[in-house]
Design a protein around this motif. Structure first.
Motif, PDB file in Angstrom:
ATOM      1  N   GLN A   3      -0.446 -16.083  70.199  1.00 62.15           N
ATOM      2  CA  GLN A   3      -1.374 -16.739  71.116  1.00 62.15           C
ATOM      3  C   GLN A   3      -2.532 -17.347  70.336  1.00 62.15           C
ATOM      4  O   GLN A   3      -2.951 -16.806  69.328  1.00 62.15           O
ATOM      5  CB  GLN A   3      -1.937 -15.717  72.110  1.00 62.15           C
ATOM      6  CG  GLN A   3      -0.892 -15.166  73.020  1.00 62.15           C
ATOM      7  CD  GLN A   3      -0.230 -16.250  73.859  1.00 62.15           C
ATOM      8  OE1 GLN A   3      -0.825 -17.265  74.158  1.00 62.15           O
ATOM      9  NE2 GLN A   3       1.017 -16.031  74.222  1.00 62.15           N
ATOM     10  N   ARG A   5      -6.040 -17.658  69.495  1.00 63.93           N
ATOM     11  CA  ARG A   5      -7.160 -16.749  69.703  1.00 63.93           C
ATOM     12  C   ARG A   5      -8.366 -17.372  69.042  1.00 63.93           C
ATOM     13  O   ARG A   5      -8.353 -17.651  67.868  1.00 63.93           O
ATOM     14  CB  ARG A   5      -6.892 -15.388  69.069  1.00 63.93           C
ATOM     15  CG  ARG A   5      -5.436 -15.154  68.744  1.00 63.93           C
ATOM     16  CD  ARG A   5      -5.189 -13.967  67.897  1.00 63.93           C
ATOM     17  NE  ARG A   5      -6.015 -12.830  68.181  1.00 63.93           N
ATOM     18  CZ  ARG A   5      -5.814 -11.653  67.624  1.00 63.93           C
ATOM     19  NH1 ARG A   5      -4.832 -11.484  66.791  1.00 63.93           N
ATOM     20  NH2 ARG A   5      -6.592 -10.649  67.896  1.00 63.93           N
ATOM     21  N   GLY A   6      -9.369 -17.579  69.814  1.00 64.78           N
ATOM     22  CA  GLY A   6     -10.644 -18.038  69.295  1.00 64.78           C
ATOM     23  C   GLY A   6     -10.531 -19.177  68.295  1.00 64.78           C
ATOM     24  O   GLY A   6      -9.486 -19.782  68.128  1.00 64.78           O
ATOM     25  N   GLU A   7     -11.621 -19.455  67.633  1.00 61.44           N
ATOM     26  CA  GLU A   7     -11.672 -20.543  66.670  1.00 61.44           C
ATOM     27  C   GLU A   7     -11.801 -19.982  65.277  1.00 61.44           C
ATOM     28  O   GLU A   7     -12.517 -19.011  65.050  1.00 61.44           O
ATOM     29  CB  GLU A   7     -12.900 -21.411  66.949  1.00 61.44           C
ATOM     30  CG  GLU A   7     -12.680 -22.513  67.941  1.00 61.44           C
ATOM     31  CD  GLU A   7     -11.898 -23.672  67.342  1.00 61.44           C
ATOM     32  OE1 GLU A   7     -12.504 -24.568  66.736  1.00 61.44           O
ATOM     33  OE2 GLU A   7     -10.669 -23.691  67.477  1.00 61.44           O
ATOM     34  N   PHE A 361      -9.230 -12.261  62.135  1.00 67.72           N
ATOM     35  CA  PHE A 361      -9.843 -11.595  63.280  1.00 67.72           C
ATOM     36  C   PHE A 361      -9.814 -10.078  63.118  1.00 67.72           C
ATOM     37  O   PHE A 361     -10.694  -9.390  63.593  1.00 67.72           O
ATOM     38  CB  PHE A 361      -9.171 -12.028  64.582  1.00 67.72           C
ATOM     39  CG  PHE A 361      -9.544 -13.428  64.944  1.00 67.72           C
ATOM     40  CD1 PHE A 361     -10.878 -13.777  65.063  1.00 67.72           C
ATOM     41  CD2 PHE A 361      -8.582 -14.400  65.119  1.00 67.72           C
ATOM     42  CE1 PHE A 361     -11.250 -15.060  65.368  1.00 67.72           C
ATOM     43  CE2 PHE A 361      -8.945 -15.698  65.427  1.00 67.72           C
ATOM     44  CZ  PHE A 361     -10.280 -16.034  65.556  1.00 67.72           C
ATOM     45  N   GLU A 365     -13.202  -7.781  63.337  1.00 66.36           N
ATOM     46  CA  GLU A 365     -13.433  -6.691  64.278  1.00 66.36           C
ATOM     47  C   GLU A 365     -13.972  -5.448  63.596  1.00 66.36           C
ATOM     48  O   GLU A 365     -14.598  -4.604  64.227  1.00 66.36           O
ATOM     49  CB  GLU A 365     -12.128  -6.361  65.023  1.00 66.36           C
ATOM     50  CG  GLU A 365     -11.988  -7.177  66.305  1.00 66.36           C
ATOM     51  CD  GLU A 365     -10.577  -7.190  66.832  1.00 66.36           C
ATOM     52  OE1 GLU A 365      -9.880  -6.170  66.667  1.00 66.36           O
ATOM     53  OE2 GLU A 365     -10.157  -8.205  67.394  1.00 66.36           O
TER      54      GLU A 365
END
Lengths: 366, 512
Positions: A3, A5-7, A361, A365
């Protein structure tokens, strides 16, 4: 399923990912070299040395890059309008006729007049050769990819005919025109010798390289600082929003194609006026197609295109040095390596992006 | 598996579902219990996480954390086929149908069960007859899906799910494309499904539907379930407040209109598509200064085409569009129509109104980019463009107020504000607005409505097209109803919903 997800940060997108792609391309190329029984590291060293290890290497690198900047910009301008101009090859080839016709036909005039005219003629003929597919697309809906490919073949045959029956002097065996003696663009070597009395290594690098830099700037200015450029980009990014905004797609398609063809035509300036000084058969030699890869790799931005053109200049020059040095690695192997670079940098541009994004990512996190 | 219909074990349990997309926390520790044989509503504004949650349940996304239980059993749903195997079916907002196929072929899609299609089709035909009898789900099995009206296409989607053995049916915004009558029929079907022991999850942003049909309702806000209520024990005001997190006005506040002279006069306008079908059929009406004229109708009845003709995107086949005494229909060019003083907020903001890959500042000039104020001659002065964007974004409270952010990164409401700002700030004599609040959160809806009414009160004319009947009724000073390309009638602002519904369905028609 991966998917979105964000930039990703900008530097990852335009810096890290292309570098990863390039590294993978080189590793796979290395494997190919290994299979035919040569040392990949040595091969790579020869390539690098051949391209950037001497002034002569640099000269060739920049000369190749000049061609690729022109054809890359041509592809990029059309691409911003949502058009895939595959016809840079034919447009550049036809433009050579314009350059040679003016260069030979007006040689009684002083060179400061003839050279600008010859440059304009190259652009005009290149623009014309792209304008026809543009009109066919805009008015008749004929797909630009099909028509520009067809026009490459038409150009190949037409220019061959013209050289043979119009340009070739009587009694000359080689299929080429007579030499342009007055109005050609001087090479760096000639300038150094004539004006400074310095001998430098022989290379085809000539003053067209500045024209390439000017063209890159002009394309940036056109696309991002003019209303026409805004309309071109709007049409390419979202045709229905462009129509809503009162932008006429047929008009923009024709204009963008003409600009694209004119840029491809400049490639003939470097080759005909700057290097060959005569119209020769097949002088484009695939630069039009390399332009597609350059534009893809350069993300259709002039800065990216200049960088990508330099990389391809390096591959071209380094590749020919390699085929001289290593008989096992012939010209075809070099084409394979170039093809792998195009494959990973262009066609598989986003192949590694999901992994990079996932890693990125996960790190974020923590 | 145990106790299919004992009513004690919940049909679906979501426990501690957590999902992030990059920096966006789409679902925060969501726990939800759906009772067997009930209709459970999930409401929330756009971006509240409803769709993400349902996509996790249907196997499109994987939760980062949390557990899903079906009939008490913990399960792992890795793809939509897992979900279907567990008896979960989904009817998407945008139908997933193969239009050139027949109803029967669509129903067996994904459940062909062998190399030959014949046996599956026979089985499906028998099953369809049974389902039609049980649930009021009549559709001709041999009809081509693309030729069916939307209401029936939706039924095919429901049949598809039931044919695959769905025990739990998820419906995502099912009534957006339906007339009030068709919506009522859908609710009857859902009622029958419940009686037969099926479980229905209804995702919607329409509070009225929640009140009409559901047994329980969960409200989502910013990725969290903020409340779950028995529908009988709550009311519209409470739910709206829970959704937005503050008190909201459900009624639009506006004074009576003071119409002036006629600005737009549409006369016998007809527009035919390529097949020669009149999509706009001999339409006549006028809009005066200082009034909002609303056009109601189910989507696809010629409203979009009408907007296209008035705004100059397409040329009328016949008839006239008189704007301030001048026929602009013959211009057939949005640029010149704009120059006459007409602004257009298009129905589809993502495909028409904005260029997603352009930043906000470049979108603020879309359509107006020729103005000399933005750069002399051929030049486009970046500083002036950015300055204009900053000013408009501040005035219309677009968040974040960053002119360099790509427009696709803004939320639906802020995208719409960007477009409204652009068009209103062009100081038009007539503003035509299509679906101004589709997919927009309640806070932004309030604001957009306020600005449109403010424009009216400044003596400008507004033509509003919307499929939301509530919006038309609360905003308009006069209401026109369109059906099959024709204007069925005109009503005042206090028009009865029932009556409008009949006009929208093409049942009644005024003599006019």
């Amino acid at each position: 399923m991966m998917q979105a997800r964000g930039e990703l940060p900008h530097w990852v997108d335009v810096g890290l990912i292309p570098l990863i792609n390039l590294a993978v391309a080189l590793i796979v190329s290395g494997l190919v070299v290994l299979i035919i029984g040569e040392n990949p590291l040595e091969a790579m060293w020869i390539m690098l040395q051949g391209a950037v290890g001497s002034l002569k290497g640099w000269g060739y690198l920049l000369y190749y890059a000049t061609n690729f900047v022109f054809t890359g910009l041509a592809v990029a301008v059309a691409f911003h309008a949502g058009l895939f101009n595959i016809g840079g090859e034919g447009q550049a080839y036809m433009a050579g006729v314009g350059a040679a016709a003016v260069g030979l036909g007006l040689e009684f005039l002083p060179w400061p007049i003839v050279i600008p005219l010859a440059i304009l003629a190259s652009m005009a003929v290149g623009a014309f050769w792209a304008w026809i597919p543009g009109v066919l697309q805009a008015k008749r809906g004929s797909h630009i990819v099909i028509t520009t490919i067809m026009f490459n073949f038409i150009a190949a045959s037409l220019v061959g005919y013209l050289i043979n029956y119009w340009f070739r002097p009587v009694g000359k065996m080689a299929v080429e025109s007579r030499e342009i003696t007055g109005a050609y663009i001087m090479s760096f070597r000639e300038v150094a010798r004539e004006f400074f009395g310095v001998r430098i290594a022989s290379s085809p690098l000539n003053f067209s390289v500045f024209l390439a830099i000017a063209a890159a700037f002009a394309v940036w200015y056109l696309l991002w600082r003019t209303k026409l450029g805004y309309e071109i980009r709007a049409l390419g990014a979202n045709p229905s929003a462009a129509v809503y905004a009162g932008i006429r797609p047929d008009r923009i398609i024709v204009i963008a194609m003409a600009i694209s063809g004119a840029l491809a035509g400049l490639m003939a300036v470097n080759e005909i006026l700057g290097v060959q000084h005569r119209l020769v058969l097949g002088f484009v030699g695939g630069a039009g197609f390399v332009g597609i890869a350059v534009a893809l790799m350069g993300r259709s931005h002039p800065v990216g295109i200049v960088l990508a053109a330099l990389l391809f200049g390096l591959l071209y020059q380094g590749g020919s040095e390699l085929s001289f040095a290593k008989p096992e690695i012939n010209r075809d192997m070099v084409v394979v390596i170039q093809g792998l670079v195009i494959l990973f940098m262009g066609a598989l541009e986003y192949a590694f992006r999901p992994w990079v994004a996932a890693l990125f990512f996960r790190a974020e996190e923590k | 598996m145990h106790g299919d219909g004992d009513g004690m074990t919940p049909a679906i349990e979501l426990i501690g579902i957590d999902k992030r997309f990059g920096s966006v926390h789409a679902n925060k520790d969501v726990t939800l219990e759906i009772a067997q044989g009930s209709i459970h509503g999930i409401i929330g504004e756009n971006g509240a996480g409803k769709s993400t949650l349902m996509s996790i349940l249907f196997g499109f996304y994987h939760a980062d954390k949390g557990e899903i239980r079906v009939k008490g059993q913990p399960v792992r749903i890795k793809s939509s086929s897992d979900a279907i195997a567990l008896g979960i079916g989904m009817v998407h907002q945008h139908f997933m149908l193969v239009e050139p196929f027949t109803v029967l072929e669509n129903v067996v899609l994904g459940a062909e069960g062998g190399a030959l299609i014949g046996p599956a089709l026979d089985k499906a035909r028998a099953e369809l007859t049974r389902l039609a009898a049980d649930y009021e789900l009549d559709v001709d099995p041999d009809a081509i899906v693309g030729e069916l009206p939307v209401g029936l296409q939706q039924r095919v989607e429901i049949l598809k799910a039931l044919f695959k053995g769905a025990e739990t049916l998820i419906l995502d915004e099912p009534t957006g494309v339906l007339t009030p009558d068709e919506a009522d029929h859908l609710f009857r079907i859902l009622g029958t499904l419940r009686e037969q022991g099926k479980t229905v999850i209804l995702i919607t942003h329409k509070l009225r539907e929640i009140m009409a049909i559901t047994d329980r309702v969960s409200v989502m806000r910013r990725g969290e379930v903020v409340a779950t209520r028995e529908t009988k024990q709550t009311n519209v005001e409470e739910l709206a407040e829970l959704m937005v997190g503050r008190h909201v006005l459900l009624r639009v506040e506006k004074g009576p209109s003071q119409p002036g002279e006629t600005v737009l006069d549409v006369r016998n306008l007809t527009w035919k598509d390529r097949k020669g079908v009149a999509r706009v059929d001999n339409v006549s009406f006028s809009v005066r200064k200082g009034e909002i004229v609303g056009i109601a109708g189910v989507s696809g009845n010629g409203q979009s085409e009408l907007l296209d003709v008035i705004s100059g995107i397409t040329r009328p086949t016949s008839g006239q569009v008189i704007f301030e005494g001048k026929d602009i229909g013959i211009l057939g060019d949005p640029r010149h129509v704009r120059a006459e003083g007409l602004a257009h907020v298009p129905e589809d903001r993502q495909h028409r109104g904005l260029i997603g890959s352009f930043d906000a500042s470049e979108n603020v000039i879309l359509g107006w980019h020729h103005e000399e104020a933005l750069g002399k001659g051929f030049r486009l002065d970046r500083d002036k463009v950015v300055a204009r964007a900053r000013a408009e974004m501040e005035e219309f409270d677009v968040r974040p107020p960053d002119p360099f952010l790509k427009s696709s990164k803004f939320s639906g409401g802020n995208q719409q504000k960007l477009i409204i700002a652009r068009e209103i700030k062009s100081n038009p004599d007539l503003l035509i607005v299509g679906q101004p609040t589709r997919g927009v959160d309640i806070g932004a809806i309030e604001y957009i409505h306020k600005r449109i009414i403010q424009l009216r009160d400044e003596g400008k004319a507004v033509l509003l097209v919307s499929v939301e009947l509530d919006e038309i009724r609360s905003m308009s000073d006069r209401i026109l109803v369109m059906f099959a390309g024709r204007i069925m009638g005109e009503r005042g602002p206090g028009a009865d919903e029932r009556e409008l519904g009949l006009l929208m369905a093409g049942v009644a028609k005024d003599a006019a």
